[in-house]
Design a protein around this motif. Structure first.
Motif, PDB file in Angstrom:
ATOM      1  N   THR A  50      76.164  53.994  -2.424  1.00 18.01           N
ATOM      2  CA  THR A  50      76.190  54.674  -1.126  1.00 18.01           C
ATOM      3  C   THR A  50      74.790  54.879  -0.557  1.00 18.01           C
ATOM      4  O   THR A  50      73.795  54.907  -1.291  1.00 18.01           O
ATOM      5  N   ILE A  51      74.749  55.028   0.761  1.00 18.67           N
ATOM      6  CA  ILE A  51      73.536  55.420   1.483  1.00 18.67           C
ATOM      7  C   ILE A  51      73.887  56.706   2.214  1.00 18.67           C
ATOM      8  O   ILE A  51      74.833  56.743   2.993  1.00 18.67           O
ATOM      9  N   SER A  52      73.136  57.757   1.958  1.00 18.64           N
ATOM     10  CA  SER A  52      73.470  59.033   2.580  1.00 18.64           C
ATOM     11  C   SER A  52      73.231  58.984   4.085  1.00 18.64           C
ATOM     12  O   SER A  52      72.419  58.178   4.581  1.00 18.64           O
ATOM     13  N   ILE A  53      73.927  59.845   4.807  1.00 20.06           N
ATOM     14  CA  ILE A  53      73.763  59.914   6.253  1.00 20.06           C
ATOM     15  C   ILE A  53      72.324  60.284   6.599  1.00 20.06           C
ATOM     16  O   ILE A  53      71.720  59.707   7.512  1.00 20.06           O
ATOM     17  N   GLN A  54      71.755  61.221   5.860  1.00 17.87           N
ATOM     18  CA  GLN A  54      70.387  61.651   6.144  1.00 17.87           C
ATOM     19  C   GLN A  54      69.390  60.522   5.937  1.00 17.87           C
ATOM     20  O   GLN A  54      68.438  60.368   6.721  1.00 17.87           O
ATOM     21  N   ASP A  55      69.577  59.702   4.896  1.00 19.86           N
ATOM     22  CA  ASP A  55      68.680  58.562   4.669  1.00 19.86           C
ATOM     23  C   ASP A  55      68.811  57.534   5.787  1.00 19.86           C
ATOM     24  O   ASP A  55      67.819  56.948   6.232  1.00 19.86           O
ATOM     25  N   MET A  56      70.048  57.283   6.217  1.00 22.06           N
ATOM     26  CA  MET A  56      70.251  56.328   7.311  1.00 22.06           C
ATOM     27  C   MET A  56      69.549  56.789   8.582  1.00 22.06           C
ATOM     28  O   MET A  56      68.898  55.995   9.280  1.00 22.06           O
ATOM     29  N   LEU A  57      69.667  58.071   8.896  1.00 14.21           N
ATOM     30  CA  LEU A  57      69.121  58.584  10.146  1.00 14.21           C
ATOM     31  C   LEU A  57      67.599  58.608  10.171  1.00 14.21           C
ATOM     32  O   LEU A  57      66.998  58.823  11.230  1.00 14.21           O
ATOM     33  N   LYS A  58      66.956  58.358   9.025  1.00 16.60           N
ATOM     34  CA  LYS A  58      65.499  58.260   9.005  1.00 16.60           C
ATOM     35  C   LYS A  58      65.020  56.991   9.700  1.00 16.60           C
ATOM     36  O   LYS A  58      63.894  56.928  10.196  1.00 16.60           O
ATOM     37  N   THR A  59      65.871  55.967   9.727  1.00 13.90           N
ATOM     38  CA  THR A  59      65.471  54.676  10.303  1.00 13.90           C
ATOM     39  C   THR A  59      66.387  54.189  11.420  1.00 13.90           C
ATOM     40  O   THR A  59      66.042  53.265  12.146  1.00 13.90           O
ATOM     41  N   VAL A  60      67.572  54.793  11.549  1.00 14.45           N
ATOM     42  CA  VAL A  60      68.557  54.324  12.533  1.00 14.45           C
ATOM     43  C   VAL A  60      68.886  55.439  13.517  1.00 14.45           C
ATOM     44  O   VAL A  60      69.233  56.556  13.108  1.00 14.45           O
ATOM     45  N   ASN A  61      68.753  55.145  14.805  1.00 14.83           N
ATOM     46  CA  ASN A  61      69.133  56.098  15.842  1.00 14.83           C
ATOM     47  C   ASN A  61      70.648  56.315  15.795  1.00 14.83           C
ATOM     48  O   ASN A  61      71.415  55.361  15.667  1.00 14.83           O
ATOM     49  N   PRO A  62      71.116  57.573  15.882  1.00 16.94           N
ATOM     50  CA  PRO A  62      72.567  57.816  15.825  1.00 16.94           C
ATOM     51  C   PRO A  62      73.337  57.098  16.928  1.00 16.94           C
ATOM     52  O   PRO A  62      74.508  56.749  16.744  1.00 16.94           O
ATOM     53  N   VAL A  63      72.702  56.874  18.069  1.00 19.63           N
ATOM     54  CA  VAL A  63      73.371  56.151  19.160  1.00 19.63           C
ATOM     55  C   VAL A  63      73.560  54.687  18.781  1.00 19.63           C
ATOM     56  O   VAL A  63      74.602  54.086  19.073  1.00 19.63           O
ATOM     57  N   VAL A  64      72.574  54.103  18.096  1.00 22.05           N
ATOM     58  CA  VAL A  64      72.685  52.716  17.638  1.00 22.05           C
ATOM     59  C   VAL A  64      73.835  52.594  16.639  1.00 22.05           C
ATOM     60  O   VAL A  64      74.633  51.655  16.687  1.00 22.05           O
ATOM     61  N   PHE A  65      73.950  53.565  15.738  1.00 28.73           N
ATOM     62  CA  PHE A  65      75.047  53.557  14.764  1.00 28.73           C
ATOM     63  C   PHE A  65      76.388  53.675  15.471  1.00 28.73           C
ATOM     64  O   PHE A  65      77.359  53.001  15.106  1.00 28.73           O
ATOM     65  N   ARG A  66      76.445  54.503  16.510  1.00 29.82           N
ATOM     66  CA  ARG A  66      77.691  54.675  17.262  1.00 29.82           C
ATOM     67  C   ARG A  66      78.097  53.376  17.950  1.00 29.82           C
ATOM     68  O   ARG A  66      79.274  53.001  17.973  1.00 29.82           O
ATOM     69  N   VAL A  67      77.126  52.665  18.531  1.00 32.13           N
ATOM     70  CA  VAL A  67      77.432  51.389  19.185  1.00 32.13           C
ATOM     71  C   VAL A  67      77.926  50.379  18.145  1.00 32.13           C
ATOM     72  O   VAL A  67      78.840  49.593  18.415  1.00 32.13           O
ATOM     73  N   ALA A  68      77.341  50.405  16.934  1.00 26.67           N
ATOM     74  CA  ALA A  68      77.825  49.527  15.865  1.00 26.67           C
ATOM     75  C   ALA A  68      79.287  49.818  15.544  1.00 26.67           C
ATOM     76  O   ALA A  68      80.076  48.903  15.299  1.00 26.67           O
TER      77      ALA A  68
END
Length: 461
Positions: A284-302
């Motif tokens: 797993t990759i934690s949400i907090q680790d992901m948000l260090k490099t990925v904008n939440p809006v970019v994740f939402r578009v994905a």
């Protein structure tokens, strides 16, 4: 508080039925139905109050991006129902704060189960905020009011419920009689677990213990929403046994053949090698680790580019542009009515933007730009509004600050490439043109798209 007791001790009526289409307001939407294995009309009891229950997390560890994918996709669906179809949606979610996994983790950390649960509850709520997920109208923490039951360990006898296996087909061996086990059948599930030494428990008329996992959601949703739930959502891994068991015990308690009218299940998040992301596999990759490099809006578009059930003209022709806009609006409407098909929405908008950009970047001798701007603005307004429905504000300060951080640098690079390209064309220098193509391809991999329009070039994210 009496829900659990009545579900266990009542002489349950036995039903054998498939899905029953509810009566009420036809939303015009079609959703996939896991009982019929087809798309069916979404009919709600009352347009003024549509109920939706979502299974929340069991808070024994940090949430990972598989959880994020589930909750963002469900948030998108809720926004569509509220903002596009104008339904007054009331959402309820639970957080399970007592469970075998929480107890095991508390022993590993030498902390009390309540300390472990409270820590991850707080973290989970912060994750929802950072992912731009709308908080549920009612957020339930499973505590004492849902834990009333009988003495000792109590199991639900699935053999007494003829409609077991409604949501997911199960083999006959699942219902075989158990030998050498405290359960009559492997499929029987715990409603109340007797207390064990050094574990949390609550007193009840059955004796000290705690509720089984499945009864928690039934008790909470039954108490808050009642005997009929319009929509119940969760990850596909919850369809069986969790949702199957919820439906069985709730139908038994309410003495009716159908408790939930529509089940929505989100697909898993898979890694590149098609392996499911899960804590048990330790990938797993934690949400907090992901948000260090990925904008939440970019994740939402994905998430928009993946269906919620699955594993992104020569001059401005006003007539053609408005026709393209009209066709896109119809396509978007049809896609959202067709089981919230957001990938088709994104594809339709992409086609519209391609047509619009081609018109904008093609030189024209027509100087009536004011007239053209009305139709271009109409396209822009539609695109912005659709993304707002999905919870993506393209004009937000957060996004634009991030873009402005390097947009000037990209402008310089594009202008340099444009000049090199023109030099290569005029001198027929294939090496220069090859370098320009390589630069274009490398920038595309970084999310920057270059389009050449004669002697000029443009870029977009």
């Amino acid at each position: 508080m009496l829900l659990l007791r009545k579900a266990i001790i009542s002489n349950s009526k036995r039903f054998k039925t498939n899905w029953i289409q509810p009566e009420g307001y036809d939303t015009g939407i079609k959703v996939y139905n896991c009982v019929t294995r087809t798309k069916v009309p979404l009919v709600v009891a009352n347009k003024s109050c549509v109920t939706m229950y979502t299974c929340g997390p069991t808070v024994y560890d940090s949430a990972h991006i598989g959880h994020a994918s589930c909750y963002v996709k469900l948030d998108i669906i809720q926004r569509i129902l509220r903002r596009y179809f104008k339904l007054n949606l009331v959402t309820v979610m639970n957080i399970t704060d007592i469970d075998d996994k929480i107890i095991n983790e508390s022993k590993n950390l030498n902390k009390s189960p309540i300390e472990v649960a409270r820590c991850h509850e707080k973290e989970y709520i912060q994750d929802l905020d950072q992912l731009l997920v709308t908080k549920p109208d009612v957020l339930l923490f499973d505590e004492k009011f849902a834990y009333k039951s009988e003495d000792g360990s109590v199991y639900f006898d699935v053999s007494q419920y003829e409609n077991y296996g409604k949501l997911q087909k199960i083999g006959e061996n699942t219902l075989e009689v158990n030998t050498g086990s405290i359960k009559n059948s492997p499929a029987d599930f715990a409603l109340w677990k007797a207390a064990k030494p050094n574990e949390p428990y609550w007193d009840s008329f059955f004796g000290p213990g705690r509720p089984g996992w499945h009864i928690e959601c039934s008790a909470l949703a039954g108490n808050i929403i009642g005997s009929s739930v319009d929509i119940h959502a969760g990850g596909i891994d919850l369809r069986f046994p969790h949702h199957e068991n919820e439906e069985a015990q709730s139908c038994t308690f309410f003495s009716k053949p159908q408790w939930v009218n529509y089940w929505l299940h989100t697909g898993h998040l898979h890694l590149r090698d098609s392996v499911k992301m899960s804590k048990s596999l330790k990938n797993t990759i934690s949400i907090q680790d992901m948000l260090k490099t990925v904008n939440p809006v970019v994740f939402r578009v994905a998430c928009l580019l993946s269906h919620y059930r699955r594993q992104l003209q020569s001059t401005i022709d006003n007539k053609s542009l408005i026709e393209s806009l009209s066709e896109t609006m119809t396509a978007v409407d049809n896609a959202l009515q067709d089981d919230f098909n957001t990938p088709v929405v994104i594809e339709s908008i992409h086609r519209l933007m391609t047509v619009t950009n081609k018109m904008l970047h093609t030189p024209s001798t027509n100087s009536n730009y004011l007239n053209h701007s009305v139709y271009v603005t109409a396209v822009m307004n539609f695109v912005l509004e659709i993304f707002k429905v999905f919870g993506v504000d393209i004009l937000s300060k957060q996004i634009n600050e991030e873009v402005n951080d390097y947009s000037d640098i990209i402008d310089v690079l594009i202008k340099f490439r444009q000049n090199v390209r023109q030099l290569g064309i005029s001198e027929r220098n294939e090496n220069a043109l090859k370098l320009c193509d390589e630069t274009r391809d490398e920038l595309r991999n970084l999310g920057v798209y270059i389009k050449d329009h004669g002697k000029i070039s443009s870029w977009s994210r």
